[in-house]
Scaffold this motif. Sequence first.
Motif, PDB file in Angstrom:
ATOM      1  N   TYR A 135      40.743  47.571  39.601  1.00 12.32           N
ATOM      2  CA  TYR A 135      39.487  47.295  38.889  1.00 12.32           C
ATOM      3  C   TYR A 135      39.320  48.232  37.680  1.00 12.32           C
ATOM      4  O   TYR A 135      38.952  47.790  36.594  1.00 12.32           O
ATOM      5  CB  TYR A 135      38.317  47.432  39.863  1.00 12.32           C
ATOM      6  CG  TYR A 135      37.002  47.060  39.242  1.00 12.32           C
ATOM      7  CD1 TYR A 135      36.708  45.730  38.937  1.00 12.32           C
ATOM      8  CD2 TYR A 135      36.051  48.027  38.947  1.00 12.32           C
ATOM      9  CE1 TYR A 135      35.502  45.377  38.349  1.00 12.32           C
ATOM     10  CE2 TYR A 135      34.843  47.682  38.371  1.00 12.32           C
ATOM     11  CZ  TYR A 135      34.579  46.358  38.078  1.00 12.32           C
ATOM     12  OH  TYR A 135      33.387  46.008  37.500  1.00 12.32           O
ATOM     13  N   LYS A 140      41.600  41.826  38.076  1.00 10.13           N
ATOM     14  CA  LYS A 140      40.624  41.040  38.835  1.00 10.13           C
ATOM     15  C   LYS A 140      40.717  41.379  40.319  1.00 10.13           C
ATOM     16  O   LYS A 140      41.807  41.407  40.885  1.00 10.13           O
ATOM     17  CB  LYS A 140      40.926  39.544  38.653  1.00 10.13           C
ATOM     18  CG  LYS A 140      40.216  38.927  37.447  1.00 10.13           C
ATOM     19  CD  LYS A 140      40.773  37.538  37.172  1.00 10.13           C
ATOM     20  CE  LYS A 140      40.326  36.500  38.179  1.00 10.13           C
ATOM     21  NZ  LYS A 140      38.909  36.159  38.098  1.00 10.13           N
ATOM     22  N   ASP A 142      38.332  39.907  42.643  1.00  7.48           N
ATOM     23  CA  ASP A 142      37.491  38.990  43.431  1.00  7.48           C
ATOM     24  C   ASP A 142      38.241  38.297  44.559  1.00  7.48           C
ATOM     25  O   ASP A 142      37.630  37.826  45.517  1.00  7.48           O
ATOM     26  CB  ASP A 142      36.773  37.977  42.525  1.00  7.48           C
ATOM     27  CG  ASP A 142      37.708  37.263  41.592  1.00  7.48           C
ATOM     28  OD1 ASP A 142      38.801  37.800  41.313  1.00  7.48           O
ATOM     29  OD2 ASP A 142      37.372  36.164  41.143  1.00  7.48           O
ATOM     30  N   LYS A 143      39.577  38.287  44.489  1.00  6.36           N
ATOM     31  CA  LYS A 143      40.385  37.694  45.566  1.00  6.36           C
ATOM     32  C   LYS A 143      40.337  38.564  46.839  1.00  6.36           C
ATOM     33  O   LYS A 143      40.601  38.098  47.935  1.00  6.36           O
ATOM     34  CB  LYS A 143      41.820  37.640  45.039  1.00  6.36           C
ATOM     35  CG  LYS A 143      42.782  36.809  45.799  1.00  6.36           C
ATOM     36  CD  LYS A 143      44.080  36.741  44.985  1.00  6.36           C
ATOM     37  CE  LYS A 143      45.250  36.409  45.862  1.00  6.36           C
ATOM     38  NZ  LYS A 143      46.519  36.577  45.120  1.00  6.36           N
TER      39      LYS A 143
END
Length: 153
Positions: A135, A140, A142-143
């Motif tokens: 991050y 990303k 969000d997974k």
Amino acid sequence: MKKKACFPGSFDPFTKGHEDIIRKGLGLFDEIVIAVGVNSNKNYLFPLEKRLRHIESCFKGEQKIRVITYEKLTVEMCKDEGCSYILRGLRDVKDFNYEVPIALMNRSMTEIETVFLIPDTSLFAINATIIREIYKNGGKIDKYVTNFDQLVN
Ligand code: ADP
């Protein structure tokens, strides 16, 4: 008597690995207290308020879950909350080597037992430290984090 466990951690952030351990624990315990430890000497990436709101959003409507913060010895927090068990996740031997002495000390200081659960194999590699690094470097995540929006908005 109700079987109550606490799941302590800093949850910076709360990942799908943590979530899996809680969901598996819900089959074993009447109540699980997710206890976010606050250490004033530690710098966190995600603010405490956001971490709390995010964890709550992952278990919306789940009556058996409570989310709290604490700033003391974990076993003292367990006593205050009426928890006889500490729930922890085990991914590998590194977790095992780190966790077992703590579990033994907690049992020697009190009669609190630690219960270890193993996550789904797809979640073995999820580690909050690595997630933070991804991050911080613009990747990303969000997974790996349910309801990621709640954590950042
Ligand atoms: P934190 O940085 O949130 O304190 P920890 O990794 O110490 O994170 O997490 C608290 C508990 O969650 C520990 O018992 C740890 O083994 C467990 N845990 C963390 N990530 C996973 C994962 N991917 N699968 C299963 N358990 C996990």
